[in-house]
Enzyme design. Structure first.
Site, PDB file in Angstrom:
ATOM      1  N   GLY A  64       0.810  -1.216   0.000  1.00  0.00           N
ATOM      2  CA  GLY A  64       0.000   0.000   0.000  1.00  0.00           C
ATOM      3  C   GLY A  64       0.839   1.260   0.000  1.00  0.00           C
ATOM      4  O   GLY A  64       0.671   2.132  -0.853  1.00  0.00           O
ATOM      5  N   MET A  97       4.674   3.199   2.110  1.00  0.00           N
ATOM      6  CA  MET A  97       5.843   2.962   2.946  1.00  0.00           C
ATOM      7  C   MET A  97       6.240   4.238   3.676  1.00  0.00           C
ATOM      8  O   MET A  97       6.329   5.300   3.073  1.00  0.00           O
ATOM      9  CB  MET A  97       6.987   2.443   2.062  1.00  0.00           C
ATOM     10  CG  MET A  97       8.268   2.170   2.817  1.00  0.00           C
ATOM     11  SD  MET A  97       8.035   0.870   4.071  1.00  0.00           S
ATOM     12  CE  MET A  97       9.220   1.413   5.289  1.00  0.00           C
ATOM     13  N   GLU A  98       6.526   4.074   4.964  1.00  0.00           N
ATOM     14  CA  GLU A  98       6.712   5.203   5.885  1.00  0.00           C
ATOM     15  C   GLU A  98       8.125   5.773   5.941  1.00  0.00           C
ATOM     16  O   GLU A  98       8.501   6.365   6.962  1.00  0.00           O
ATOM     17  CB  GLU A  98       6.301   4.756   7.290  1.00  0.00           C
ATOM     18  CG  GLU A  98       7.241   3.731   7.971  1.00  0.00           C
ATOM     19  CD  GLU A  98       6.840   2.268   7.819  1.00  0.00           C
ATOM     20  OE1 GLU A  98       6.133   1.948   6.834  1.00  0.00           O
ATOM     21  OE2 GLU A  98       7.240   1.446   8.665  1.00  0.00           O
ATOM     22  N   HIS A 100      -1.917   6.190   8.415  1.00  0.00           N
ATOM     23  CA  HIS A 100      -1.076   5.080   8.863  1.00  0.00           C
ATOM     24  C   HIS A 100       0.405   5.409   8.670  1.00  0.00           C
ATOM     25  O   HIS A 100       1.209   5.285   9.601  1.00  0.00           O
ATOM     26  CB  HIS A 100      -1.459   3.821   8.078  1.00  0.00           C
ATOM     27  CG  HIS A 100      -0.671   2.600   8.437  1.00  0.00           C
ATOM     28  ND1 HIS A 100      -1.118   1.660   9.326  1.00  0.00           N
ATOM     29  CD2 HIS A 100       0.546   2.166   8.030  1.00  0.00           C
ATOM     30  CE1 HIS A 100      -0.218   0.701   9.457  1.00  0.00           C
ATOM     31  NE2 HIS A 100       0.808   0.975   8.666  1.00  0.00           N
ATOM     32  N   GLU A 101       0.762   5.834   7.486  1.00  0.00           N
ATOM     33  CA  GLU A 101       2.186   6.114   7.222  1.00  0.00           C
ATOM     34  C   GLU A 101       2.647   7.310   8.038  1.00  0.00           C
ATOM     35  O   GLU A 101       3.762   7.313   8.561  1.00  0.00           O
ATOM     36  CB  GLU A 101       2.436   6.335   5.731  1.00  0.00           C
ATOM     37  CG  GLU A 101       1.945   5.230   4.798  1.00  0.00           C
ATOM     38  CD  GLU A 101       2.339   3.824   5.206  1.00  0.00           C
ATOM     39  OE1 GLU A 101       3.392   3.650   5.863  1.00  0.00           O
ATOM     40  OE2 GLU A 101       1.572   2.876   4.897  1.00  0.00           O
ATOM     41  N   HIS A 149       3.316   6.283  11.580  1.00  0.00           N
ATOM     42  CA  HIS A 149       4.563   5.533  11.721  1.00  0.00           C
ATOM     43  C   HIS A 149       5.738   6.435  12.101  1.00  0.00           C
ATOM     44  O   HIS A 149       6.733   5.961  12.635  1.00  0.00           O
ATOM     45  CB  HIS A 149       4.924   4.842  10.398  1.00  0.00           C
ATOM     46  CG  HIS A 149       4.449   3.423  10.268  1.00  0.00           C
ATOM     47  ND1 HIS A 149       4.554   2.498  11.275  1.00  0.00           N
ATOM     48  CD2 HIS A 149       3.889   2.760   9.214  1.00  0.00           C
ATOM     49  CE1 HIS A 149       4.071   1.327  10.854  1.00  0.00           C
ATOM     50  NE2 HIS A 149       3.654   1.460   9.610  1.00  0.00           N
ATOM     51  N   GLU A 172       3.547  -2.299  13.454  1.00  0.00           N
ATOM     52  CA  GLU A 172       2.382  -2.419  12.567  1.00  0.00           C
ATOM     53  C   GLU A 172       1.065  -2.550  13.339  1.00  0.00           C
ATOM     54  O   GLU A 172       0.089  -1.878  13.015  1.00  0.00           O
ATOM     55  CB  GLU A 172       2.572  -3.566  11.580  1.00  0.00           C
ATOM     56  CG  GLU A 172       3.719  -3.344  10.569  1.00  0.00           C
ATOM     57  CD  GLU A 172       3.612  -2.059   9.775  1.00  0.00           C
ATOM     58  OE1 GLU A 172       2.539  -1.418   9.790  1.00  0.00           O
ATOM     59  OE2 GLU A 172       4.624  -1.669   9.134  1.00  0.00           O
TER      60      GLU A 172
END
Ligand code: TRP
Ligand code: ZN
Length: 893
Positions: free
Chosen positions: A264, A266-267, A300-301, A304, A323
């Site tokens: 999806g 990446m952080e 979400h990212e 993080h 996660e």
């Protein structure tokens, strides 16, 4: 045996022998290749073992290797099996390497790779070693500086983590830029980009006054699809300050969208790289669900940055540390910015559809596994979604305020460190004072526990008793652990049961446990710790209906003998949205399983197995859509019957044809019986307002489209005309794709015409073409398997693009069980063909398709024989990746 990947164990963890203080990278991109020069300032780890200096390196061509300025000769080092061993290294030194790599040939999309508009990186979990030699493990934290060089015209944008510090021009129409990241980080968070992209910029001022530049970079011409992503980013920044007191710590926060991406998003520190699917949206190209997903993935990212980046994982076994926690955080964000009830219902549905089967299948593992063969196979529903449920249980057990204190303590103790799941739980325990020793079993035990609950009412003593028993599932994980000499001691879980009791009028009863002097509210959180535990409530006048595990307070299977009347009662009166929905799902499941039996006995078509009570309850539900505030979205959820896969999990031996037939018969019956209210709702819910993806409007659309879906089940020309009209007049993608999905299931002449017109309109919008592939892959019409094969040869399909593979093939395998599990083996054959073709190109994606075989042993002998043949065929392939080998090996075990 080359196809048996070696296993890595948590128990073998040792601290790194050498540390890296700083990294200076220089990446020069040329036509067909790149040179990567690195300067690593290294020293022996005082806390490490007295081991040799070993760096990881994969697919690197070593051009030069120097230690403290001295070129190392052939006798000074060894590069073999993806490891570079340097025989003699001093206490502290500078290591300089130059390697040549070929990003244009990198079809795995791990490391530095080419996509349409330029060069991008993906380093989690172990991609950095495909860029340069490095101790590629998350507990080695270093400060990074990165200089990029590339052609000025073809790749005008040069980005890396942190802050831009210098840039300039070079000969041959080339340019360069240097970026510096002030925070030490593990290599998996490194990123850089050299591409031709458009950018939209905005800013956010943090609570302490830092002005953060927010930038979203996309393929040229797509700036009109970025507004939602940037708004989501600013919302996330605000939310994390408000809820957790966490601020952005950099001056630049960049999101780059790329069309070729395995996952999806990446952080990477300050430079997130996103699948275009979670950035681009315009009302006519993206659905309400897409808009919601963008909110969630951006959040979400962003989240993080603290849970993952500022505090990272000691090793990859701790993946759920970042996660599970970050999914929990994005779920809470989702509940705050959208409807809380709808959001939670959707999470419960995903958990059941994806995680429960995983926990019952050959890949079962705890949220912190003890071993793995290929780490990329452990980015699972268990680590993410069950991991989030485990964090949610801590939140429920200790309460919101103590949870916040626990988070504060976690950051106070561990900012800048690489830590373990124990460290997180310890912070929560110390901040709350609740002993979480027993709770930690959730980190080490696999399988979904069953809670068997029985109730007793005693009119004489006015007592109501709940007896709760925990039953543990045995999983292949225990067998594997025992075989490895790591037998697992198993024991009961500590978990919260949130409950209420409803009287005959649907009112909540005050709850008073035996021994308490008075009632404390009508909703309680009980703490279950024992394998068998009894809870007795006093002052109860008549037998209530229990509403158990409200909000899905623990990730378990609840076994309580609800009657149809109980469930109808809960559907109507439970004040908890999740349990109202859950009651409907339970009732539908009971009915559908009876329907399956009826179909197996040849009496399915009579529909005598569908009780009138259920139809009445559904009719009442539809009526309620207009009275309650926020009602339509919840009613839309209630109209969705349990999926075929979820029903399959309830059966001893799965019969996919009977499940499909029963579910379809129930949908048709509901459509027939509720024809008038469905039509009324459909017309009533029409909204003339300009499109907005916000909750209220999206909820109405969801219900209207759910009604349309039912009406499409009527074998009537007028219903078909309604669907076609819906498609033709749709003012947004949500409506358009709802109609197209309905039409894709109908064997009518308009089907072809609509699919064709949709494709010719959208052929240049990759993400919309993905939807077009997906509705065809999930069609229930006979011939779908051949259609999917034919679509693989269509001009729009590209097996190298993960989104295309997921839309066409993962959708077919995972969301079209009737065809994937066809008794003639045609679905399995298609899947195996794809896996074998894809494995040499992109093992991560191939392995995700291979996971769709997981439940093959639950089927009848004929299907098992077909599935086994294909699995054996895959296993026999030479040079199979460790990704696919692990999945197929465990499935066949
Ligand atoms: N850390 C990412 C996330 O959950 C996951 C991820 C993105 C990933 N790309 C990946 C994991 C590639 C493995 C391989 O936000
Ligand atoms: Zn994540």
């Amino acid at each position: 045996m080359s196809n048996t990947p070696s296993t890595i164990y948590l128990k073998d963890y040792t601290p790194p022998a050498y540390l890296v203080d700083s990294v200076a990278l220089d990446i020069a991109i040329h036509v067909g290749f790149a040179f990567v020069s690195s300067r690593l300032t290294m020293r022996r780890n005082p806390a490490g073992a007295d081991a040799a200096l070993v760096l990881n390196g994969e697919d690197l061509q070593l051009e030069s290797l120097k230690l403290d300025g001295r070129t190392l000769g052939a006798n000074d080092f060894l590069y073999a099996d993806d490891l570079l061993t340097i025989h003699q290294a001093p206490e502290a030194f500078l290591l300089e390497t130059v390697v040549r790599i070929e990003p244009d040939q990198n079809t795995q999309l791990s490391g530095l790779y080419r996509s349409k508009d330029g060069y991008f990186t993906q380093c989690e979990a172990q991609g950095f070693r495909r860029i340069t030699f490095y101790p590629d493990r998350p507990d080695v934290l270093a400060k990074f500086e990165c200089t990029l060089h590339a052609d000025k015209t073809a790749f005008p944008i040069l980005l890396a983590n942190g802050n831009p510090v210098a840039s300039g021009s070079e000969d041959d129409n080339r340019h360069w830029a240097t970026w510096e990241d002030p925070f030490a980080k593990p290599a998996y968070l490194f990123a850089c980009v050299a591409a031709k992209l458009d950018v939209i910029e905005d800013h956010y001022v943090t609570s302490s006054g830092r002005r953060v530049r927010c930038a979203v970079y996309v393929e040229p011409g797509k700036l009109d699809q970025c507004d939602h992503a940037i708004a989501a980013l600013k919302k996330s920044m605000k939310w994390d300050e408000d809820v957790f007191g966490l601020e952005m710590d950099l001056d630049h926060y960049m999101i780059v969208a790329v069309g070729d991406f395995n996952m999806g998003a990446m952080e990477n520190k300050g430079l997130n790289i996103f699948n275009t699917k979670y950035v681009l949206a315009r009302p006519d190209t993206a659905t309400d669900t897409d808009y919601q997903n963008i909110d969630r993935v951006v959040a979400h990212e962003y989240f993080h940055n603290w849970t993952g980046n500022r505090v990272t994982c000691r090793d990859w076994f701790q993946l759920s540390l970042k996660e599970g926690l970050t999914v929990f955080r994005d779920q809470q964000f989702g509940m705050d910015v959208h409807s809380a009830g709808v959001t939670r219902i959707q999470e419960v549905r995903t958990l059941r559809a994806a995680q429960f089967p995983e926990d019952a299948g050959p890949m079962a593992h705890p949220i912190r596994p003890e071993s793995y063969a290929e780490i990329n196979n452990f980015y699972t529903a268990t680590v993410y979604e069950k991991g989030a449920e485990v964090i949610r249980m801590i939140h429920t057990l200790i309460g919101k305020d103590a949870f916040r204190k626990g988070m504060d303590l976690y950051f106070a103790r561990h900012d800048g460190q690489a830590v373990t799941c124990e460290d997180f739980v310890a912070a929560m325990q110390d901040a709350s004072g609740l002993d979480l020793t027993q709770f930690k079993r959730w980190y080490s035990q696999a399988g979904t526990p069953r809670l068997v609950v029985r109730s007793r009412f005693d009119a004489a003593t006015r007592r109501y008793t709940l007896e709760v028993e925990q039953v543990f599932a045995h999983t292949p994980y225990e067998d594997r652990m025992a075989a490895d000499g790591l037998p697992q001691a198993r024991g009961p879980y500590h978990l919260p049961i949130v409950l209420g009791l409803l009287d005959a009028d649907g009112r909540e009863l005050p709850l008073q446990l035996v021994g308490e002097s008075n009632a404390t509210g009508s909703q309680r959180t009980l703490q279950l710790r024992e394998a068998q535990q009894t809870f007795i409530f006093e002052n109860i006048d008549a037998e209530p209906v229990p509403s158990l595990l409200r909000g899905f307070s623990a990730p378990v299977v609840l076994d309580y003998p609800y009657s149809t009347a109980d469930l109808v009662h809960l559907m109507a009166y439970d004040r908890d949205a999740v349990n109202r929905w859950e009651a409907g799902q339970r009732l539908a499941t009971d009915i559908l399983l009876a329907g399956v039996t009826a179909f197996q006995q040849g009496t399915g078509e009579t529909t005598g197995w569908i009780p009138q009570d259920y139809i009445l309850a559904m009719a009442r539900l539809l009526g309620a859509a207009f009275v309650e505030g926020g009602g339509p979205a919840l009613v839309a959820e209630a109209l969705v019957l349990p999926s075929e896969n979820v029903l399959a999990e309830q059966m001893g031996v799965v019969d996919p044809d009977a499940i499909h037939a029963a579910r379809l018969a129930l949908r048709r019956t509901l459509a027939r019986e509720l024809r008038e209210p469905l039509l009324a709702a459909y017309f009533e819910l029409k909204d003339e307002a300009p499109y907005s993806p916000e909750g209220a409007q999206a909820g109405k659309r969801a219900l209207r489209n759910a009604c349309l879906g039912y009406l499409a089940e009527l074998n009537e020309l007028s219903a078909q005309a309604l669907v076609i009209g819906h498609f033709e007049t749709a003012g947004n993608m949500t409506d358009s794709i709802a109609a197209l999905a309905a039409v894709a299931n109908l064997d009518i002449p308009a089907r072809h015409a609509l699919l064709d017109s949709f494709y010719s309109k959208w052929r240049d919008e990759a993400l919309v073409v993905d939807k077009w592939l997906q509705v065809q892959a999930t069609s229930r019409l006979p011939g779908t398997t051949q259609d999917v094969r034919a679509l693989m040869a269509h001009e729009s399909f590209d097996i190298r693009n993960p989104n295309k593979v997921y839309s066409l093939l993962r959708a077919f395998c995972a969301a079209n069980p009737q065809h994937f599990h066809a008794a003639d083996g045609s679905g399995y054959k298609l899947a195996a063909d794809v896996i074998l073709q894809l494995d040499p190109l992109n093992p991560q994606v191939a392995s995700r398709i291979a996971r769709t075989f997981d439940r093959w042993k639950k089927f009848d002998p004929v299907r098992q024989r077909q599935a086994r043949a294909q699995l054996e065929r895959i296993r026999a392939q030479e040079n199979l990746s460790s990704d696919v080998a692990e999945v197929v090996g465990k499935a066949l075990d």
